[in-house]
Scaffold this active site. Structure first.
Site, PDB file in Angstrom:
ATOM      1  N   HIS A 166      -7.913  15.599   3.900  1.00 25.72           N
ATOM      2  CA  HIS A 166      -7.534  14.216   4.215  1.00 25.72           C
ATOM      3  C   HIS A 166      -8.694  13.417   4.803  1.00 25.72           C
ATOM      4  O   HIS A 166      -8.853  13.366   6.033  1.00 25.72           O
ATOM      5  CB  HIS A 166      -6.374  14.216   5.205  1.00 25.72           C
ATOM      6  CG  HIS A 166      -5.067  14.598   4.607  1.00 25.72           C
ATOM      7  ND1 HIS A 166      -4.116  13.671   4.220  1.00 25.72           N
ATOM      8  CD2 HIS A 166      -4.539  15.808   4.322  1.00 25.72           C
ATOM      9  CE1 HIS A 166      -3.054  14.296   3.740  1.00 25.72           C
ATOM     10  NE2 HIS A 166      -3.287  15.598   3.777  1.00 25.72           N
ATOM     11  N   CYS A 170      -4.310  14.835  -1.209  1.00 26.47           N
ATOM     12  CA  CYS A 170      -3.247  15.812  -0.962  1.00 26.47           C
ATOM     13  C   CYS A 170      -2.096  15.606  -1.958  1.00 26.47           C
ATOM     14  O   CYS A 170      -2.257  15.905  -3.133  1.00 26.47           O
ATOM     15  CB  CYS A 170      -2.793  15.741   0.495  1.00 26.47           C
ATOM     16  SG  CYS A 170      -1.847  17.191   1.041  1.00 26.47           S
ATOM     17  N   GLU A 228      -8.896  10.277   5.157  1.00 25.09           N
ATOM     18  CA  GLU A 228      -8.388   9.135   5.915  1.00 25.09           C
ATOM     19  C   GLU A 228      -8.131   9.475   7.386  1.00 25.09           C
ATOM     20  O   GLU A 228      -7.929   8.580   8.220  1.00 25.09           O
ATOM     21  CB  GLU A 228      -7.116   8.573   5.272  1.00 25.09           C
ATOM     22  CG  GLU A 228      -5.828   9.320   5.543  1.00 25.09           C
ATOM     23  CD  GLU A 228      -5.642  10.577   4.701  1.00 25.09           C
ATOM     24  OE1 GLU A 228      -4.509  11.081   4.650  1.00 25.09           O
ATOM     25  OE2 GLU A 228      -6.622  11.058   4.096  1.00 25.09           O
TER      26      GLU A 228
END
Length: 231
Positions: A194, A86, A196
């Site tokens: 994302h 991002c 994560e």
């Protein structure tokens, strides 16, 4: 144990999440501060999401000149795996470690949702545990995620296999549905969604087939460990 550094800039939001993903993947996370003049011997670097320096000027434009980025650029040139997520992707394009640029979403609104992606390149340090053409789902949250490049540059990215992830339902107007790209060497990857936030069952979106519960993003971090161990 493999050590993966996670950078924190003023305004970074997802550094703790990225460090947790690194730990769940089996590596040791190491905190890197934007003013650090070195990267403390880490084996790879994650440039996480957020709003570095408040997104002043434009997203990633100031962070690109942070002292730690000089070391990241040098390490990437030596082949160290570097992942930008991002805002981190925006920073890597500003640093010219990755091609293209990210601008305001075409609908002019911030978007947050589960995002379907197709894996286009598995010959990178961050995607070697995926299958080419595989569909995954990870969270997406951005206001400036619209990937752009000149027509000639887009043709080059396609022709040289530098597109890593592609949106299956384009959320922001990105050219040719591009969600993530790589450098020529394959050690530097950037993507807007994302990974994560999809590293543990029950805390992320399920895969399309339902066989993987909320962990599609974990393999990016496991891929980096695999690449480093096999180097």
């Amino acid at each position: 144990m493999t050590r993966i550094g996670v950078i924190t800039f003023p305004g970074t939001l997802d550094d703790v999440d990225a460090a947790r993903a690194v730990r769940l993947a089996g590596a040791e996370p190491a905190s890197l501060w934007h003013k650090d003049a070195d990267i403390h011997g880490v084996d790879a670097v994650v440039v996480p999401g957020g709003f570095s320096y408040g997104d002043y000027l434009r997203c990633g434009a100031i962070a690109r000149f942070a002292p730690v980025m000089d070391e990241v650029i040098a390490a990437a040139g030596r082949g160290m795996p570097v992942l930008g997520i991002c805002n981190g992707f925006q920073i890597l394009t500003e640093a010219h470690l990755l091609p293209g640029a990210l601008i305001r979403n075409d609908h002019q609104k911030f978007i947050c949702r589960e995002q379907r992606l197709r894996v286009e390149s598995t010959t990178t340090a961050w995607t070697n545990l995926f299958d080419e053409g595989e569909e995954i789902v990870v969270p997406l949250k951005n206001g400036e995620g619209n990937f752009i490049a000149s027509p000639d540059e887009l043709d080059r990215l396609e022709g040289e296999g530098l597109v890593v992830f592609r949106y299956l339902d384009n959320p922001n107007g990105s050219a040719r549905d591009i969600a993530g790209v790589r450098n020529q060497r394959g050690n530097v990857v950037g993507l807007m969604p994302h990974p994560e936030h999809a590293v543990e069952p029950g805390f992320g979106p399920d895969s399309p087939a339902g066989a993987r519960q909320g962990v599609d993003g974990l393999r990016l971090f496991q891929s980096a460990i695999s690449a480093l161990v096999g180097a």
